[in-house]
Structures are given as C-alpha cells and as structure tokens.
Design a protein around this motif. Structure first.
Motif, short mmCIF file in Angstrom:
data_model
loop_
_atom_site.label_atom_id
_atom_site.label_comp_id
_atom_site.label_asym_id
_atom_site.label_seq_id
_atom_site.Cartn_x
_atom_site.Cartn_y
_atom_site.Cartn_z
N GLY A 61 0.80 -1.22 0.00
CA GLY A 61 0.00 0.00 0.00
C GLY A 61 0.83 1.26 0.00
O GLY A 61 0.54 2.22 -0.72
N LEU A 62 1.89 1.30 0.82
CA LEU A 62 2.73 2.48 0.89
C LEU A 62 3.51 2.71 -0.40
O LEU A 62 3.87 3.85 -0.72
N SER A 115 3.53 -4.72 -5.04
CA SER A 115 2.94 -3.48 -5.55
C SER A 115 3.31 -3.25 -7.01
O SER A 115 2.53 -2.66 -7.77
N SER A 341 -4.42 3.50 -8.27
CA SER A 341 -3.27 3.54 -7.36
C SER A 341 -3.65 4.19 -6.02
O SER A 341 -3.18 3.77 -4.96
N ARG A 342 -4.52 5.20 -6.07
CA ARG A 342 -4.96 5.84 -4.83
C ARG A 342 -5.78 4.86 -3.98
O ARG A 342 -5.62 4.81 -2.76
N MET A 345 -3.72 2.07 -1.98
CA MET A 345 -3.06 2.34 -0.70
C MET A 345 -3.95 1.98 0.49
O MET A 345 -3.56 1.15 1.32
#
Length: 401
Positions: A61-62, A115, A341-342, A345
């Motif tokens: 997520g980060l 990711s 992508s938002r 996270m």
C-alpha cells in the motif's frame, strides 16, 4: 483480419499475465499452509508470523502512490519486470530468516515487489492495452488467477513436507527469476503503444467520478470487503481446523476455494456486458454475509462447512473482480491508473490488518468471534455498496467538487 490478430495478441498477453499472477499470489500465500512450521522454527508466536502478511500489504500500500508515477512514465511492463526482480531476494531472505527482524524485512521486500507486479499493476497494464474494454479483460484474467490457492496450497504443502519451508522459499525465488521475469520481458508489449494514444481526445460519454466524497465511499466499501476476503484467505485453514476438521481435511476443503472462485468469476465474465462492478459487488457481499452466518450456526457440521466454502468461494471470487472494476463505473480511462493507485493504498493497508486481527480473535476467543467480526464488516460494506448503486453517474455527468 487486423481484428483477429489483435484478439490473438490480447489473449497471448492475458496468458502471460495470468501465469505471472498465479505464481505471484500463490507463492506469497505460503504462510496459510506453513505458518505453524515457521512459528516453531523461528520461535515466534503464530499471530506474529501471520503479521508477515500484514507487513506485505502495508509495504504494498505504501509503495502504490510512489509507483503510480512510474506506471504513468514508464508503463506497467517495466514496473512489473522490476517487481519480479525485487521479489527473488525477498524469498531468499525469507528462507534465511533467523528471527522477527529478518522475517519481517523479507515481507517488506515482497510487499514492494507485489505493488509492482500484482493486482494493481495488471489492471493498469490491461487498461493501457484495451482501454474501456478493461472490465472484460480483467474478468478473463481472474478466471485463471483464482486458481492460485488451489495450485499453490497443495504445492506448498508438498514441497515443505519434502524439503522444508526454507527450501520451498528458495524454489519460489527461482520461479520469480526463471519464469515470471522472462514472461514479462518477452511476453508483454512495450509502452510506446500507450504513449501514442495519450494524445487522442477523450471519447464523449465516458463516466467520470460524480463527487470527491464518492471516492471515499468506494474506498471504504472496497477495503472492508478486502479486510474480510484477504483475512479469511490467510486464516482459512486455521479457521477450518477450529471448526473441527483435521489438517488434511482443512487443506482439502480450502483448496476447493480456488475452483469455486473461478466459477464465480466466470459467471461475472459472461454477464459482464449486462451489469457493472457495483452490481457484482452487491450480490457478492450479500453472499459473503450469508456464508459466514451459516458457518456460525453450523456447529462444525461438514455439510455446513461445505455450504460455507461454496458460498464464500462464490462471494469472494466475484468480489475480486468487483474490486478492480468498480472504479470503471465512476472514472474515465484517463484517470483510471491514478485513481486505482490511490485506492490501492488504503486497500492494502486495511487488508494488512486483517490476518493478525482475525488470527488473534480465533486464538483468543474462538471461531465465532472471528466470524462475527467478519459478518459485521461485510454488512457495513453492503450498505455502502447499496448507496453507491443508487448514485451511479450518468453518461454525461460532470465532476462535482
């Protein structure tokens, strides 16, 4: 003739990505099978061992907002190639873990790699290639990737029984370099094709997000469902053992999930032109709630466990497609990569919390506590999805601030 060649090319790309996804998700799911052995070997509590899954999702997520820029600048192919390269030393470090520090460091590396090469990366890749047809492409991909647990849970069980969990990790490191890396290097198209399309005007009638608050509702519903499905997936074998199954029976029942999940994704794929991701999510989440309630009242009955596996598999399988396709209802193609992508996270961060929380509930309070909390989360998500279904954007809607 050109359309036929294009269709064959897309099928070839889907085959490449599907193989990579089955290997990618199947290998990082090894703790569901060898968690107890890892805990005993490293002298760690089993809850701490399952926290490795949480570290994985936190790192994933980060990394998502940072990688969003890389996806836009370099394209999904290059990012996925780098993900396969990064994953190999992650498995090597996991194989050589001597305690919590090296164990968790390995999962950080694997999370960064995930990711770059797992779910979000493939959705962006398919959107680069087929644009608005990404919903059906994603559905087709998930027909195969749902087999990850069915393929790799028995594989992990066999390999760890023959050579131990540490050497199994080395085998999985080899898969990253010898299988996934060549597939992505030689089997995926270069990003230059997408760059040529970026200058084309936006097609009229593509949906845009209605208002900013809708994003938070989409993210909340998505991550609540993910909390349940990711958490149950990581703890499924332990949950089934707590319901009275032997270890062998738990693996057998758990391995059936993959086939059922693929069947659910097949139904969604066949009906993809008739309903959208919101409708899929509504039906799937309701099915999930019913499945959990059946297991709660089943009192260890094998028939009830079988019914739970069937309904949970159908619900979780369809939800995997819905998570990827709900944004297509509200966002246009230009914004899809950034918005996906938002969402990735909070999705990964909240999903990270589920395995240790659910294992902790199971260990300290029993299976009904785990199931009750899962039912509560799924029910809350169901209410949010219902609201979203009542506020779909019209074709020519305008973004509202």
């Amino acid at each position: 003739m050109r359309a036929l060649e294009s269709g064959r090319k897309i099928i070839g790309i889907l085959v490449v990505v599907a193989i990579g996804q089955v290997i990618g998700w199947g290998t990082v799911g090894l703790l569901a099978v060898v968690g107890r052995e890892v805990a005993a070997d490293l002298d760690m509590d089993i809850t701490a061992v399952f926290a490795g899954n949480s570290i994985f999702y936190v790192a994933t997520g980060l990394s998502a907002p940072v990688l969003a820029r890389a996806f836009i600048r370099f394209g999904a192919r290059r990012v996925m190639i780098s993900g396969s390269i990064i994953a190999a030393p992650g498995f090597v470090l996991l194989s050589n873990s001597t305690g919590p520090a090296t164990f968790f460091a390995a999962w950080i590396i694997l999370g960064i790699a995930g990711s770059a090469k797992l779910a979000t990366a493939t959705y962006i890749l398919l959107n680069e290639i087929v644009g608005r047809a990404a919903r059906r492409a994603i559905g087709a991909l998930m027909l195969v990737t749902g087999l990850a647990s069915s393929v790799f849970w028995p594989t992990t069980s066999f390999l760890s029984g023959v050579m131990g969990w540490r050497n199994t990790c080395l085998v999985y490191a080899g898969l990253m370099v010898l299988v996934c890396l060549p597939l992505y290097v030689f089997g995926l198209p270069r990003y230059v094709q997408r760059k040529e399309e970026t200058g084309s005007p936006q097609l009229p009638g593509e949906p845009k997000i209605v208002r900013k608050s809708t994003f938070y509702l989409i993210a909340s519903a998505t991550v609540l469902c993910a909390f349940v499905t990711f958490g149950f997936g990581a703890t499924m074998i332990e949950l089934l053992r707590a319901e009275g199954l032997t270890p062998a029976q738990a693996v057998t029942f758990g391995s059936m999930l993959g086939v059922i999940q693929v069947s659910a994704r097949g139904l969604d794929f066949l009906g993809g032109g008739r309903w959208d991701g919101i409708t899929t999510a509504l039906i799937a989440t309701a099915t999930l709630v019913v499945a959990i309630l059946l297991l709660m009242i089943g009192d260890g009955s094998h028939w009830m466990i079988a019914a739970f596996i069937l309904l949970y598999g159908l619900g979780s399988g369809a939800l995997a497609v819905a998570r990827a396709t709900i944004p297509l209802v509200f966002y246009d193609n230009v914004e899809f990569a950034k918005m996906t992508s938002r969402i990735a996270m909070p999705l990964n961060l909240i999903a990270a919390a589920s395995p240790p929380i659910l294992v902790g509930l199971l260990s300290n309070f029993g299976s009904n506590a785990l199931l009750g909390f899962g039912a509560l989360c799924a029910s809350a998500a169901l209410l949010m999805l219902y609201w979203l279904s009542r506020h779909r954007p019209t074709i020519r809607s305008v973004v509202a601030n």
